[in-house]
Motif scaffolding. Structure first.
Motif, PDB file in Angstrom:
ATOM      1  N   LEU A  54       0.779  -1.346  -0.007  1.00  0.00           N
ATOM      2  CA  LEU A  54       0.106   0.012   0.011  1.00  0.00           C
ATOM      3  C   LEU A  54       0.893   1.109   0.077  1.00  0.00           C
ATOM      4  CD1 LEU A  54      -2.773  -1.254   2.721  1.00  0.00           C
ATOM      5  CD2 LEU A  54      -2.981  -1.171   0.192  1.00  0.00           C
ATOM      6  N   GLY A  55       0.363   2.230  -0.581  1.00  0.00           N
ATOM      7  CA  GLY A  55       1.150   3.634  -0.706  1.00  0.00           C
ATOM      8  C   GLY A  55       0.968   4.104   0.548  1.00  0.00           C
ATOM      9  N   ASN A  56       1.808   4.945   1.199  1.00  0.00           N
ATOM     10  CA  ASN A  56       1.626   5.572   2.331  1.00  0.00           C
ATOM     11  C   ASN A  56       1.739   7.147   2.332  1.00  0.00           C
ATOM     12  OD1 ASN A  56       4.467   6.137   1.841  1.00  0.00           O
ATOM     13  ND2 ASN A  56       5.330   5.459   3.705  1.00  0.00           N
ATOM     14  N   THR A  57       1.359   7.692   1.189  1.00  0.00           N
ATOM     15  CA  THR A  57       0.788   9.065   1.050  1.00  0.00           C
ATOM     16  C   THR A  57      -0.353   9.091   0.128  1.00  0.00           C
ATOM     17  OG1 THR A  57       2.433   9.697  -0.666  1.00  0.00           O
ATOM     18  CG2 THR A  57       3.435   9.749   1.653  1.00  0.00           C
ATOM     19  N   PRO A  58      -1.219  10.037   0.296  1.00  0.00           N
ATOM     20  CA  PRO A  58      -2.189  10.310  -0.955  1.00  0.00           C
ATOM     21  C   PRO A  58      -1.583  10.393  -2.131  1.00  0.00           C
ATOM     22  CG  PRO A  58      -2.584  11.678   1.082  1.00  0.00           C
ATOM     23  CD  PRO A  58      -1.211  11.103   1.138  1.00  0.00           C
ATOM     24  N   GLY A  59      -0.665  11.295  -2.434  1.00  0.00           N
ATOM     25  CA  GLY A  59       0.001  11.446  -3.463  1.00  0.00           C
ATOM     26  C   GLY A  59       0.423  10.332  -4.245  1.00  0.00           C
ATOM     27  N   GLY A  60       1.301   9.571  -3.331  1.00  0.00           N
ATOM     28  CA  GLY A  60       1.927   8.285  -3.892  1.00  0.00           C
ATOM     29  C   GLY A  60       0.822   7.331  -4.105  1.00  0.00           C
ATOM     30  N   GLN A  61      -0.327   7.256  -3.671  1.00  0.00           N
ATOM     31  CA  GLN A  61      -1.575   6.266  -3.564  1.00  0.00           C
ATOM     32  C   GLN A  61      -1.953   6.769  -5.154  1.00  0.00           C
ATOM     33  OE1 GLN A  61      -1.865   3.401  -1.831  1.00  0.00           O
ATOM     34  NE2 GLN A  61      -2.842   2.899  -3.564  1.00  0.00           N
ATOM     35  N   ASN A  62      -2.358   8.038  -5.303  1.00  0.00           N
ATOM     36  CA  ASN A  62      -2.920   8.478  -6.498  1.00  0.00           C
ATOM     37  C   ASN A  62      -1.870   8.053  -7.806  1.00  0.00           C
ATOM     38  OD1 ASN A  62      -4.915   9.436  -5.309  1.00  0.00           O
ATOM     39  ND2 ASN A  62      -4.143  11.542  -5.040  1.00  0.00           N
ATOM     40  N   PHE A  63      -0.698   8.224  -7.661  1.00  0.00           N
ATOM     41  CA  PHE A  63       0.216   8.098  -8.794  1.00  0.00           C
ATOM     42  C   PHE A  63       0.233   6.326  -8.932  1.00  0.00           C
ATOM     43  CE2 PHE A  63       4.265   6.920 -10.805  1.00  0.00           C
ATOM     44  CZ  PHE A  63       4.505   7.805 -11.701  1.00  0.00           C
ATOM     45  N   GLY A  64       0.155   5.616  -7.798  1.00  0.00           N
ATOM     46  CA  GLY A  64       0.256   4.036  -7.905  1.00  0.00           C
ATOM     47  C   GLY A  64      -1.004   3.903  -8.758  1.00  0.00           C
ATOM     48  N   ASN A  65      -2.324   4.243  -8.320  1.00  0.00           N
ATOM     49  CA  ASN A  65      -3.516   4.133  -9.177  1.00  0.00           C
ATOM     50  C   ASN A  65      -3.238   4.347 -10.541  1.00  0.00           C
ATOM     51  OD1 ASN A  65      -4.486   3.052  -6.759  1.00  0.00           O
ATOM     52  ND2 ASN A  65      -5.516   4.995  -6.198  1.00  0.00           N
ATOM     53  N   TRP A  66      -2.786   5.494 -10.816  1.00  0.00           N
ATOM     54  CA  TRP A  66      -2.646   6.122 -12.355  1.00  0.00           C
ATOM     55  C   TRP A  66      -1.706   5.113 -12.916  1.00  0.00           C
ATOM     56  CZ3 TRP A  66       1.852   8.026 -14.592  1.00  0.00           C
ATOM     57  CH2 TRP A  66       1.555   8.426 -15.866  1.00  0.00           C
ATOM     58  N   VAL A  67      -0.617   4.617 -12.519  1.00  0.00           N
ATOM     59  CA  VAL A  67       0.058   3.850 -13.363  1.00  0.00           C
ATOM     60  C   VAL A  67      -0.786   2.661 -13.656  1.00  0.00           C
ATOM     61  CG1 VAL A  67       2.194   2.120 -12.953  1.00  0.00           C
ATOM     62  CG2 VAL A  67       2.416   4.607 -12.232  1.00  0.00           C
ATOM     63  N   VAL A  68      -1.315   2.007 -12.824  1.00  0.00           N
ATOM     64  CA  VAL A  68      -2.240   0.963 -13.164  1.00  0.00           C
ATOM     65  C   VAL A  68      -3.278   1.223 -14.121  1.00  0.00           C
ATOM     66  CG1 VAL A  68      -3.998  -0.785 -12.307  1.00  0.00           C
ATOM     67  CG2 VAL A  68      -2.083  -0.291 -10.894  1.00  0.00           C
ATOM     68  N   GLN A  69      -3.716   2.301 -14.174  1.00  0.00           N
ATOM     69  CA  GLN A  69      -4.820   2.721 -15.130  1.00  0.00           C
ATOM     70  C   GLN A  69      -4.310   2.789 -16.454  1.00  0.00           C
ATOM     71  OE1 GLN A  69      -6.978   6.004 -13.360  1.00  0.00           O
ATOM     72  NE2 GLN A  69      -8.140   4.702 -11.803  1.00  0.00           N
ATOM     73  N   THR A  70      -3.039   3.576 -16.624  1.00  0.00           N
ATOM     74  CA  THR A  70      -2.662   3.838 -17.788  1.00  0.00           C
ATOM     75  C   THR A  70      -1.594   2.938 -18.516  1.00  0.00           C
ATOM     76  OG1 THR A  70      -0.698   5.028 -16.750  1.00  0.00           O
ATOM     77  CG2 THR A  70      -2.835   6.292 -17.296  1.00  0.00           C
TER      78      THR A  70
END
Length: 146
Positions: A54-70
């Motif tokens: 799991l990401g441990n910052t909101p920005g990091g989690q958003n970037f991780g989600n973006w990587v999966v989506q794109t």
């Protein structure tokens, strides 16, 4: 046949770099200083995926989600820890000789969102075993693979 396989690998790498670069430049969003965490974490070759997934910052989690989506199915899961470590689980459709070009593409996109710092990209197989680590050194602008 080898020429077709090489062309496919190069094309996949270029498409991923292009997608990461364009979407980052067109609104991928920067991570605010307030999103950064100051708690250190040790990520080495002996750390397993479930300990970090799991990401441990909101920005990091958003970037991780973006990587999966794109990623168009190349990445099935992603996380960012401490805003300098990106872990991704690749799909079974990624062949072993495509892993390093994929890691390189991920480093390029990652450094756009988390600039001016050393970065680490951890690539996990579909069974979530670590298969490649890419260390980006900001000072020399080089990537080391292990």
């Amino acid at each position: 046949m080898i020429l077709i396989q090489q062309s496919r690998k190069i094309l996949i790498s270029l498409v991923l770099i292009l997608v990461l670069t364009l979407t980052t430049a067109c609104g991928g969003g920067r991570v605010a200083e307030s999103d950064r965490t100051i708690t250190p974490s040790a990520v080495g070759r002996d750390v397993t995926y479930p300990e970090l997934e799991l990401g441990n910052t909101p920005g990091g989690q958003n970037f991780g989600n973006w990587v999966v989506q794109t990623s168009k199915g190349l990445v099935t899961d992603a996380y960012v820890r401490d805003n300098n470590k990106l872990g991704v689980v690749i799909s079974p459709q990624v062949s072993p000789n495509e892993v390093q070009p994929l890691a390189n593409s991920l480093v390029q996109g990652f450094r756009k969102n988390f600039p001016n710092q050393d970065l680490k990209v951890l690539i996990y197989a579909p069974d979530k075993k670590l298969i490649l680590t890419a260390d980006y050194i900001a000072q020399t602008n080089q990537i080391r693979y292990s």
